[in-house]
Enzyme design. Structure first.
Site, PDB file in Angstrom:
ATOM      1  CD  GLU A  90      11.812  52.578-134.570  1.00  0.00           C
ATOM      2  OE1 GLU A  90      12.169  52.868-135.316  1.00  0.00           O
ATOM      3  OE2 GLU A  90      11.581  51.243-133.935  1.00  0.00           O
ATOM      4  CB  CYS A 103       8.677  46.007-127.935  1.00  0.00           C
ATOM      5  SG  CYS A 103      10.510  45.710-128.476  1.00  0.00           S
ATOM      6  CB  CYS A 110      22.205  49.457-131.408  1.00  0.00           C
ATOM      7  SG  CYS A 110      22.950  47.951-130.805  1.00  0.00           S
ATOM      8  CB  CYS A 114      23.421  42.461-135.471  1.00  0.00           C
ATOM      9  SG  CYS A 114      23.907  41.990-133.955  1.00  0.00           S
ATOM     10  CB  CYS A 117      19.999  44.634-136.944  1.00  0.00           C
ATOM     11  SG  CYS A 117      19.045  45.783-135.729  1.00  0.00           S
ATOM     12  N   GLY A 157      18.703  49.105-129.515  1.00  0.00           N
ATOM     13  CA  GLY A 157      19.820  49.235-128.257  1.00  0.00           C
ATOM     14  C   GLY A 157      19.982  47.852-127.834  1.00  0.00           C
ATOM     15  CD  GLU A 158      23.074  43.677-126.010  1.00  0.00           C
ATOM     16  OE1 GLU A 158      22.312  43.276-126.931  1.00  0.00           O
ATOM     17  OE2 GLU A 158      22.805  43.076-124.863  1.00  0.00           O
ATOM     18  CB  SER A 189      16.255  40.446-126.235  1.00  0.00           C
ATOM     19  OG  SER A 189      16.938  39.688-127.218  1.00  0.00           O
ATOM     20  CB  SER A 212      19.817  37.931-130.461  1.00  0.00           C
ATOM     21  OG  SER A 212      18.797  38.686-129.921  1.00  0.00           O
ATOM     22  CG  LEU A 213      22.528  31.334-131.203  1.00  0.00           C
ATOM     23  CD1 LEU A 213      23.659  31.408-130.395  1.00  0.00           C
ATOM     24  CD2 LEU A 213      21.991  29.675-131.115  1.00  0.00           C
ATOM     25  CG  HIS A 214      20.016  35.889-134.680  1.00  0.00           C
ATOM     26  ND1 HIS A 214      18.681  35.687-134.407  1.00  0.00           N
ATOM     27  CD2 HIS A 214      19.849  37.366-134.390  1.00  0.00           C
ATOM     28  CE1 HIS A 214      18.264  36.665-133.693  1.00  0.00           C
ATOM     29  NE2 HIS A 214      19.027  37.559-133.849  1.00  0.00           N
ATOM     30  CG  ASN A 288       9.922  42.352-139.940  1.00  0.00           C
ATOM     31  OD1 ASN A 288       9.010  42.312-140.834  1.00  0.00           O
ATOM     32  ND2 ASN A 288       9.895  42.300-138.767  1.00  0.00           N
ATOM     33  CB  CYS A 331      14.871  46.343-134.883  1.00  0.00           C
ATOM     34  SG  CYS A 331      14.136  44.699-134.278  1.00  0.00           S
TER      35      CYS A 331
HETATM   36  N1  SAH Z   1      20.389  44.075-128.711  1.00  0.00           N
HETATM   37  C1  SAH Z   1      19.043  42.943-128.218  1.00  0.00           C
HETATM   38  C2  SAH Z   1      17.817  43.641-128.276  1.00  0.00           C
HETATM   39  C3  SAH Z   1      17.456  44.325-129.521  1.00  0.00           C
HETATM   40  S1  SAH Z   1      17.012  43.333-130.910  1.00  0.00           S
HETATM   41  C4  SAH Z   1      19.607  41.938-128.995  1.00  0.00           C
HETATM   42  O1  SAH Z   1      20.158  41.805-129.697  1.00  0.00           O
HETATM   43  O2  SAH Z   1      18.729  40.749-128.584  1.00  0.00           O
HETATM   44  C5  SAH Z   1      15.721  42.481-130.582  1.00  0.00           C
HETATM   45  C6  SAH Z   1      15.694  41.080-131.678  1.00  0.00           C
HETATM   46  O3  SAH Z   1      15.223  41.630-132.848  1.00  0.00           O
HETATM   47  C7  SAH Z   1      17.061  40.601-131.808  1.00  0.00           C
HETATM   48  O4  SAH Z   1      16.849  39.045-132.050  1.00  0.00           O
HETATM   49  C8  SAH Z   1      17.413  41.259-133.039  1.00  0.00           C
HETATM   50  O5  SAH Z   1      18.473  40.230-133.560  1.00  0.00           O
HETATM   51  C9  SAH Z   1      16.124  41.207-133.880  1.00  0.00           C
HETATM   52  N2  SAH Z   1      16.071  41.714-135.344  1.00  0.00           N
HETATM   53  C10 SAH Z   1      17.057  42.467-135.420  1.00  0.00           C
HETATM   54  N3  SAH Z   1      16.519  43.337-136.762  1.00  0.00           N
HETATM   55  C11 SAH Z   1      15.540  42.439-137.186  1.00  0.00           C
HETATM   56  C12 SAH Z   1      14.898  42.492-138.495  1.00  0.00           C
HETATM   57  N4  SAH Z   1      15.099  43.054-139.503  1.00  0.00           N
HETATM   58  N5  SAH Z   1      13.773  41.278-138.522  1.00  0.00           N
HETATM   59  C13 SAH Z   1      13.585  40.535-137.491  1.00  0.00           C
HETATM   60  N6  SAH Z   1      14.382  40.312-136.374  1.00  0.00           N
HETATM   61  C14 SAH Z   1      15.315  41.638-136.241  1.00  0.00           C
END
Ligand code: SAH
Length: 345
Positions: A90, A103, A110, A114, A117, A157-158, A189, A212-214, A288, A331
């Protein structure tokens, strides 16, 4: 035969030297490929016929097949591309006040796992090669007829788990004779592959970093991001500090707000403590929701309270405006739907 889109100007120089050709032709090649966007080597007018035949036998000028295009009411476009081996990726185009942002995806699937995701629902099948990442930018600019001004490496992907190809991609799209996308307009990212953050800090181009801290504590982060069990938030912070010190650049901190999990006032205060003194910018992201996942988006008022706490604590913060949520832009969602349709799920 190799894709022409995997070669940087420097790679072409080495190739030309090996061919006994003049090095400056690398510049010409980059212009033909990315400015004129040639579809065939026969379009090249300033090179000898036998050299053009040589190019034809060494390289292919490929395209990605766009199997689906979804357009959101806000102008966001989501492309589903089919790779030559049948895998889907995508790519998203967003229109904003400073131009067109794309993007890009870096891997098929991946491995980071997480919990919230959709991308990690399936394990990584393979890395994308450099040309497949570059081609996403080229294809979007051709199909949507736009000049891409910004890139976020935030698709499936990472990126730091496919580091070499991502770095080569950055060099190619950054080439002033080619797509000319400024390093400052590119953001990579990562979920926090600490050793790669150090390596990236020493990279010579001025590319941005997003983390991506979260979660503000190991306790919460361990629950939602397996990578935290390998590199905890203390090690992550040290790497971020190193990057900032080395590059003098502000780091973006991404923080998805998940209802009842990481969106409390206590979490906001812990986050402010964690980020205290760091040159960062926090992006609060409305989650999302993903069909297969139990997590819920925080409600508006909790997001607002979280935002206000950070503001009061003098943290640079924004509540990210959503784009493309009506077109499965979260994503990995479009890819997973297509795979289900094809019975590959
Ligand atoms: N692997 C990398 C880049 C891809 S994910 C990373 O983790 O940064 C890009 C961003 O989207 C990350 O911050 C990820 O945590 C976030 N993300 C993943 N799923 C999501 C969702 N359902 N809603 C909002 N953000 C999401």
């Amino acid at each position: 035969m190799e894709s022409i889109y995997g070669y940087s100007q420097e790679d072409f120089e080495n190739y030309l030297i090996a061919q006994g050709e003049k090095k400056f032709r690398a510049k010409q090649l980059i212009e033909w490929i990315y400015r004129h966007k040639i579809e065939s080597f026969d379009e090249i007018t300033n090179m000898k016929k036998d050299f053009i035949e040589r190019l034809k036998s060494d390289f292919r000028i490929d395209r990605l097949e766009c199997v689906r295009l979804q357009e959101s009411s806000d102008g966001t476009k989501k492309f589903l591309f089919k790779l030559s081996d049948g895998n889907f990726i995508e790519t998203v185009l967003m229109v904003n006040e400073y131009g067109h942002s794309v993007c890009v995806t870096t891997e098929v699937g991946c491995n980071m796992g997480c919990c919230f995701c959709a991308s990690g629902l399936k394990k990584k099948i393979r890395n994308l090669d450099t040309s497949e990442i570059v081609l996403q930018i080229l294809m979007v600019s051709l199909l949507a007829d736009v000049r891409v001004s910004n890139i976020v490496v935030m698709g499936i992907g990472e990126p730091f788990d496919n580091y070499e190809n991502v770095i080569r991609f950055v060099r190619i799209v950054n080439d002033p004779l080619g797509l000319e996308i400024g390093a400052r307009h590119i953001t990579i990212s990562t979920c926090g592959l600490v050793p790669k953050i150090y390596e990236y800090a020493d990279f010579d181009l001025q590319v941005n970093l997003a983390i991506s801290l979260h979660a503000p504590t190991d306790e919460i982060r361990n629950q939602i991001m397996p990578i935290n069990k390998v590199y905890n938030i203390t090690e992550l912070k040290k790497a971020i500090e190193y990057y900032i010190e080395k590059t003098n650049r502000r780091v973006t901190i991404e923080y998805i707000l998940l209802q009842g999990l990481n969106d409390t006032m206590e979490c906001a205060n812990q986050l402010a403590d964690y980020l205290h003194g760091l040159n960062v910018y926090v992006n609060l992201i409305p989650y999302n929701e993903v069909l297969e996942k139990p997590y819920k988006r925080s409600n508006q008022s909790d997001m607002r309270i979280f935002f206000d706490v950070l503001k009061r604590r003098k943290i640079n913060v924004q509540l990210r405006r959503e784009q493309g949520s009506d077109i499965d832009a979260a994503c990995g969602q479009l890819r997973s739907k297509e795979m289900k349709k094809e019975g590959k799920w």
